[in-house]
Design an enzyme around this catalytic site. Structure first.
Site, PDB file in Angstrom:
ATOM      1  N   TYR A 197       0.813  -1.214   0.000  1.00 52.76           N
ATOM      2  CA  TYR A 197       0.000   0.000   0.000  1.00 52.76           C
ATOM      3  C   TYR A 197       0.852   1.272   0.000  1.00 52.76           C
ATOM      4  O   TYR A 197       0.304   2.373  -0.008  1.00 52.76           O
ATOM      5  CB  TYR A 197      -0.893   0.032   1.243  1.00 52.76           C
ATOM      6  CG  TYR A 197      -2.256  -0.557   1.027  1.00 52.76           C
ATOM      7  CD1 TYR A 197      -2.419  -1.913   0.837  1.00 52.76           C
ATOM      8  CD2 TYR A 197      -3.388   0.239   1.027  1.00 52.76           C
ATOM      9  CE1 TYR A 197      -3.674  -2.464   0.657  1.00 52.76           C
ATOM     10  CE2 TYR A 197      -4.643  -0.299   0.842  1.00 52.76           C
ATOM     11  CZ  TYR A 197      -4.779  -1.655   0.664  1.00 52.76           C
ATOM     12  OH  TYR A 197      -6.021  -2.195   0.494  1.00 52.76           O
TER      13      TYR A 197
ATOM     14  N   LYS B 299       3.655 -14.346   5.724  1.00 52.07           N
ATOM     15  CA  LYS B 299       3.943 -15.389   4.734  1.00 52.07           C
ATOM     16  C   LYS B 299       5.477 -15.438   4.624  1.00 52.07           C
ATOM     17  O   LYS B 299       6.058 -15.279   3.538  1.00 52.07           O
ATOM     18  CB  LYS B 299       3.263 -15.014   3.397  1.00 52.07           C
ATOM     19  CG  LYS B 299       3.274 -16.092   2.348  1.00 52.07           C
ATOM     20  CD  LYS B 299       2.264 -17.191   2.595  1.00 52.07           C
ATOM     21  CE  LYS B 299       2.425 -18.272   1.538  1.00 52.07           C
ATOM     22  NZ  LYS B 299       1.704 -19.507   1.864  1.00 52.07           N
TER      23      LYS B 299
ATOM     24  N   ASP C 194      -2.374 -17.943   4.686  1.00 52.07           N
ATOM     25  CA  ASP C 194      -3.287 -18.908   4.063  1.00 52.07           C
ATOM     26  C   ASP C 194      -3.910 -19.822   5.125  1.00 52.07           C
ATOM     27  O   ASP C 194      -5.108 -20.109   5.102  1.00 52.07           O
ATOM     28  CB  ASP C 194      -2.575 -19.730   2.954  1.00 52.07           C
ATOM     29  CG  ASP C 194      -1.173 -20.159   3.334  1.00 52.07           C
ATOM     30  OD1 ASP C 194      -0.627 -19.620   4.308  1.00 52.07           O
ATOM     31  OD2 ASP C 194      -0.611 -21.045   2.660  1.00 52.07           O
TER      32      ASP C 194
ATOM     33  N   ASP D 269      -6.154  -5.724   5.087  1.00 50.12           N
ATOM     34  CA  ASP D 269      -7.284  -5.251   4.293  1.00 50.12           C
ATOM     35  C   ASP D 269      -8.201  -6.427   3.950  1.00 50.12           C
ATOM     36  O   ASP D 269      -9.422  -6.382   4.140  1.00 50.12           O
ATOM     37  CB  ASP D 269      -6.733  -4.600   3.010  1.00 50.12           C
ATOM     38  CG  ASP D 269      -7.842  -4.110   2.108  1.00 50.12           C
ATOM     39  OD1 ASP D 269      -8.831  -3.568   2.627  1.00 50.12           O
ATOM     40  OD2 ASP D 269      -7.722  -4.273   0.877  1.00 50.12           O
TER      41      ASP D 269
END
Ligand code: NAD
Length: 361
Positions: free
Chosen positions: A124, A191, A224, A248
């Site tokens: 972002y 991640k 995930d 988000d």
């Protein structure tokens, strides 16, 4: 004494839910002086900027703002006003509580998850290189020269920027929030198995901060895995802290778990300034139709009342909303068992129902 608060109605459904929320706030007896300011496409037409200086100045002066959603064009056009506002004012923490209210259409009961999203960096940050631009070309060459990795020449590139400073302060925010609000566990999401440097840094910072809060349980979870566990066993989660983009996406997922975007409030918080706004966007197809749910902005206003120290008024508004949801009569289409239910209340009727209950409280 009246509170000076900047009010940005926004666009799309923003003005109608802002009006409904202001009416509810005024029915609490707490006094406000609303400093109405524009942002977005309308501000561009009127002042030549999507985020005019007077809007920013007003928030800096008042230190508290209530904001409706603002549309961002997809793909091209101006950059997001919402992102710019968070970056300009360094509103680094986005706090999004997701709590079930009895009567809302959900698969799960008794959820009370708080999403803490980093608000200033990650993908972002807005650092992007256009496909075919000389800058993208230079970056592609640098990647080849330094990492011996080939990037296709017809690529656009967005930089994922994660700093130790940004990671530490958002994780500290999450732990402090947990401690101050009697929460038991913080889950840090990443991640880092794939993005070893960027998400790896976030994870390292989270593990470091967690050691300073031995009274709060800590776990780290791959993003995930988080998605699967959230839709399967959401009760396992308490406070979730994430980098910007994951935050988000996961906050919309959590909104879905509690009955939809119409019940998902939020706050963007910095060192001494806070902007309260719903998780949802401007829902353009409903603009001006008096149909959408104003409760997400009203619940954001509940967070604002707490921030101002008006805890009693905050509880009264939340209780009134919760009664309206429980009774299920004066709720908008999204909280009805069927979305085409002809008895769905309008935005303004839902606000009146909250005000009627507030008057009785
Ligand atoms: P959205 O959140 O505006 O709406 C998606 C759908 O969710 C709507 O069509 C509607 O079915 C439902 N919905 C949203 N709010 C609702 C409410 N209060 N009551 C009932 N149903 C509701 O998402 P979008 O369509 O992807 O985005 C529209 C615009 O909003 C885009 O320009 C986007 O950039 C912008 N946006 C702004 C903000 C913000 O101002 N903070 C946040 C998200 C998106």
């Amino acid at each position: 004494m009246a509170y000076e608060v900047t009010l940005i109605p926004g666009d799309g459904v923003g003005p109608e839910i802002a009006e409904a929320t202001v009416k509810v706030l005024e029915a609490t007896g707490v006094k406000f002086n609303w400093d109405r300011k524009d942002a977005g496409a309308k501000a561009q037409e009127m002042f030549g900027s999507t985020l005019p200086a007077q809007t920013l100045e007003s928030i800096k002066r008042n230190k508290v703002a209530l904001k409706g959603p603002v549309t961002t064009p997809v793909g091209s056009g101006f950059r997001s006003v919402n992102v710019a506002l968070r970056q300009e004012l360094d509103l680094y923490a986005c706090l999004r509580p997701c709590k079930t209210y009895t009567g809302a259409p959900t698969y799960f009961n008794n959820l009370d998850i708080v999403v803490v999203r980093e608000n200033t960096e990650d993908l972002y940050a807005g650092i992007e290189f256009k496909c075919g631009s000389p800058e993208a070309g230079r970056l592609i060459k640098l990647t080849k020269d330094t990492l011996n990795k080939t990037v296709r020449p017809d690529s656009a590139i967005s930089l994922k920027v994660i700093s130790e400073t940004g990671s530490k302060r958002i994780v500290e925010f999450a732990f402090n929030y947990a401690r101050q609000n009697g929460r038991k566990k913080v889950s840090a999401i990443h991640k880092a198995n794939i993005m070893k440097y960027s998400d790896g840094l976030f994870l390292e910072a989270a593990r470091g901060v967690a050691k300073e809060y031995p009274d709060i349980e800590f776990e780290d979870v791959l993003v995930d895995t988080l998605c699967m566990r959230l839709v399967r066993w959401p009760q396992q989660f308490d406070v979730i802290v994430l980098p910007n983009l994951y935050g988000d996406i996961i906050s919309d997922l959590c909104a879905g778990l509690i009955g939809g975007l119409g019940l998902a409030p939020g706050a963007n918080i910095g060192k001494d300034t806070a902007v309260f706004e719903a998780t949802h966007g401007s829902a353009p197809k409903y603009a001006g139709k008096n149909r959408v749910n104003p409760f997400s902005l009203m619940l954001s206003a509940v967070m604002m009342l707490k921030h101002l120290g008006e805890r009693e008024a905050a509880s009264r508004v939340e209780e009134a909303i919760s009664q309206v949801v429980f009774e299920g009569k004066d709720v908008t289409y999204d909280l009805k068992p069927r979305r085409d239910d002809p008895s769905a209340a309008t935005t303004s009727r839902a606000a009146e129902a909250v005000i009627e209950r507030l008057r009785k409280s």
